[in-house]
Design a protein around this motif. Sequence first.
Motif, PDB file in Angstrom:
ATOM      1  N   MET A 224       0.806  -1.219   0.000  1.00 14.73           N
ATOM      2  CA  MET A 224       0.000   0.000   0.000  1.00 14.73           C
ATOM      3  C   MET A 224       0.844   1.276   0.000  1.00 14.73           C
ATOM      4  O   MET A 224       0.390   2.339  -0.403  1.00 14.73           O
ATOM      5  CB  MET A 224      -0.928   0.012   1.212  1.00 14.73           C
ATOM      6  CG  MET A 224      -2.050  -1.013   1.134  1.00 14.73           C
ATOM      7  SD  MET A 224      -3.064  -0.843  -0.357  1.00 14.73           S
ATOM      8  CE  MET A 224      -3.808   0.765  -0.071  1.00 14.73           C
ATOM      9  N   ALA A 225       2.093   1.172   0.432  1.00 15.45           N
ATOM     10  CA  ALA A 225       2.912   2.376   0.587  1.00 15.45           C
ATOM     11  C   ALA A 225       3.969   2.545  -0.496  1.00 15.45           C
ATOM     12  O   ALA A 225       4.299   3.663  -0.881  1.00 15.45           O
ATOM     13  CB  ALA A 225       3.582   2.371   1.950  1.00 15.45           C
TER      14      ALA A 225
ATOM     15  N   GLN B 256      15.510   0.403 -12.661  1.00 14.01           N
ATOM     16  CA  GLN B 256      14.663   0.002 -11.540  1.00 14.01           C
ATOM     17  C   GLN B 256      14.143   1.272 -10.877  1.00 14.01           C
ATOM     18  O   GLN B 256      14.911   2.174 -10.557  1.00 14.01           O
ATOM     19  CB  GLN B 256      15.423  -0.838 -10.518  1.00 14.01           C
ATOM     20  CG  GLN B 256      14.548  -1.279  -9.339  1.00 14.01           C
ATOM     21  CD  GLN B 256      15.199  -2.364  -8.520  1.00 14.01           C
ATOM     22  OE1 GLN B 256      15.450  -3.458  -9.012  1.00 14.01           O
ATOM     23  NE2 GLN B 256      15.481  -2.074  -7.262  1.00 14.01           N
ATOM     24  N   VAL B 257      12.816   1.325 -10.721  1.00  8.30           N
ATOM     25  CA  VAL B 257      12.170   2.510 -10.182  1.00  8.30           C
ATOM     26  C   VAL B 257      11.477   2.156  -8.874  1.00  8.30           C
ATOM     27  O   VAL B 257      10.739   1.169  -8.810  1.00  8.30           O
ATOM     28  CB  VAL B 257      11.141   3.083 -11.180  1.00  8.30           C
ATOM     29  CG1 VAL B 257      10.500   4.349 -10.622  1.00  8.30           C
ATOM     30  CG2 VAL B 257      11.794   3.368 -12.518  1.00  8.30           C
ATOM     31  N   GLU B 258      11.731   2.961  -7.844  1.00  6.23           N
ATOM     32  CA  GLU B 258      11.026   2.816  -6.570  1.00  6.23           C
ATOM     33  C   GLU B 258      10.064   3.985  -6.422  1.00  6.23           C
ATOM     34  O   GLU B 258      10.433   5.139  -6.664  1.00  6.23           O
ATOM     35  CB  GLU B 258      12.026   2.787  -5.415  1.00  6.23           C
ATOM     36  CG  GLU B 258      12.993   1.613  -5.494  1.00  6.23           C
ATOM     37  CD  GLU B 258      14.040   1.645  -4.387  1.00  6.23           C
ATOM     38  OE1 GLU B 258      13.760   2.260  -3.335  1.00  6.23           O
ATOM     39  OE2 GLU B 258      15.123   1.076  -4.594  1.00  6.23           O
ATOM     40  N   THR B 259       8.805   3.667  -6.054  1.00  6.44           N
ATOM     41  CA  THR B 259       7.782   4.703  -6.022  1.00  6.44           C
ATOM     42  C   THR B 259       6.946   4.615  -4.753  1.00  6.44           C
ATOM     43  O   THR B 259       6.958   3.605  -4.042  1.00  6.44           O
ATOM     44  CB  THR B 259       6.820   4.574  -7.224  1.00  6.44           C
ATOM     45  OG1 THR B 259       6.031   3.394  -7.066  1.00  6.44           O
ATOM     46  CG2 THR B 259       7.575   4.496  -8.524  1.00  6.44           C
ATOM     47  N   THR B 260       6.222   5.686  -4.508  1.00  6.31           N
ATOM     48  CA  THR B 260       5.171   5.670  -3.488  1.00  6.31           C
ATOM     49  C   THR B 260       3.824   5.638  -4.203  1.00  6.31           C
ATOM     50  O   THR B 260       3.724   5.986  -5.377  1.00  6.31           O
ATOM     51  CB  THR B 260       5.249   6.940  -2.616  1.00  6.31           C
ATOM     52  OG1 THR B 260       5.087   8.098  -3.453  1.00  6.31           O
ATOM     53  CG2 THR B 260       6.584   7.024  -1.906  1.00  6.31           C
TER      54      THR B 260
ATOM     55  N   LEU C 296      -0.545  -1.238  -9.538  1.00 11.90           N
ATOM     56  CA  LEU C 296      -0.238  -2.541  -8.964  1.00 11.90           C
ATOM     57  C   LEU C 296      -1.186  -2.885  -7.819  1.00 11.90           C
ATOM     58  O   LEU C 296      -1.677  -4.013  -7.718  1.00 11.90           O
ATOM     59  CB  LEU C 296       1.209  -2.590  -8.488  1.00 11.90           C
ATOM     60  CG  LEU C 296       2.284  -2.510  -9.578  1.00 11.90           C
ATOM     61  CD1 LEU C 296       3.660  -2.509  -8.963  1.00 11.90           C
ATOM     62  CD2 LEU C 296       2.136  -3.666 -10.560  1.00 11.90           C
ATOM     63  N   THR C 297      -1.448  -1.914  -6.950  1.00 16.82           N
ATOM     64  CA  THR C 297      -2.317  -2.207  -5.806  1.00 16.82           C
ATOM     65  C   THR C 297      -3.753  -2.461  -6.241  1.00 16.82           C
ATOM     66  O   THR C 297      -4.442  -3.286  -5.648  1.00 16.82           O
ATOM     67  CB  THR C 297      -2.278  -1.052  -4.782  1.00 16.82           C
ATOM     68  OG1 THR C 297      -2.563   0.187  -5.441  1.00 16.82           O
ATOM     69  CG2 THR C 297      -0.932  -0.968  -4.119  1.00 16.82           C
ATOM     70  N   SER C 298      -4.211  -1.771  -7.286  1.00 17.72           N
ATOM     71  CA  SER C 298      -5.576  -2.006  -7.756  1.00 17.72           C
ATOM     72  C   SER C 298      -5.732  -3.414  -8.309  1.00 17.72           C
ATOM     73  O   SER C 298      -6.737  -4.092  -8.064  1.00 17.72           O
ATOM     74  CB  SER C 298      -5.964  -0.976  -8.825  1.00 17.72           C
ATOM     75  OG  SER C 298      -5.149  -1.093  -9.976  1.00 17.72           O
ATOM     76  N   LEU C 299      -4.741  -3.902  -9.030  1.00 18.59           N
ATOM     77  CA  LEU C 299      -4.793  -5.257  -9.573  1.00 18.59           C
ATOM     78  C   LEU C 299      -4.674  -6.297  -8.461  1.00 18.59           C
ATOM     79  O   LEU C 299      -5.358  -7.323  -8.473  1.00 18.59           O
ATOM     80  CB  LEU C 299      -3.692  -5.451 -10.615  1.00 18.59           C
ATOM     81  CG  LEU C 299      -3.835  -4.590 -11.881  1.00 18.59           C
ATOM     82  CD1 LEU C 299      -2.599  -4.708 -12.746  1.00 18.59           C
ATOM     83  CD2 LEU C 299      -5.072  -4.990 -12.670  1.00 18.59           C
TER      84      LEU C 299
END
Length: 221
Positions: free
Chosen positions: A37-38, A80-84, A89-92
């Motif tokens: 989630m984060a 490589q990407v790190e995101t908030t 992705l969370t919806s799927l």
Amino acid sequence: MPHAQLTLTIPDSVWISEVSRSHPNTRFRVLAATANMATGVARIEILGNNSEAVCDEFREYDAVTNLTIFEADSEMTRVQVETTVPLLLTSLQDAGVPLEMPFEVKDGKMALEVTIPQETLSDLGETLDEFGIQYTVERIQQEIDSDSSLLTERQQWLLDEAIERGYYDTPRRTTLVDLAEELDIAKSTCSEILHRAEERVLKENRSDDRDIPSGIIATSD
């Protein structure tokens, strides 16, 4: 079990949507991804001749907390990407959909292919609506269980022989009479078996095109 091909329109608020629309000829091929989630982490191939500018734009977004370049040349850069707030992705994941890698993002749209139970497919449509993600169903077809064959063994055998010997070629390389003689069966029997096999295959393909589960519609607004 349904196999669905969808095109998702990524919301403008998602950084990769804005960047991909700024570079409509660039393809973003997601090789691997994970999220909670984060935070989210994705391994992405940037396919195009402007990947350096794309990486610079990635870094401008507050949601992108880190970007690492692993490989780069004139036509492809792997990062490589790190995101908030990894919305896609969370919806799927909330819909219980396992992501099949790789998938591609281009010009603000994401191509998605899934093979999931019908109930999960319906849940996916509801979840996308809840997250405000528009989508179009390009195709849904019912996959045939490997344990249950569409044709009988004899139908499958004769159909394979007919195809191999050119009965369905244009022009035909063999006739029904010749096919029956070569396989040592009566012409009437050969005709009946092929007709029943053709009927089953045609009806199955027709039902695939019509079998769109409830909860998933052709276009979501």
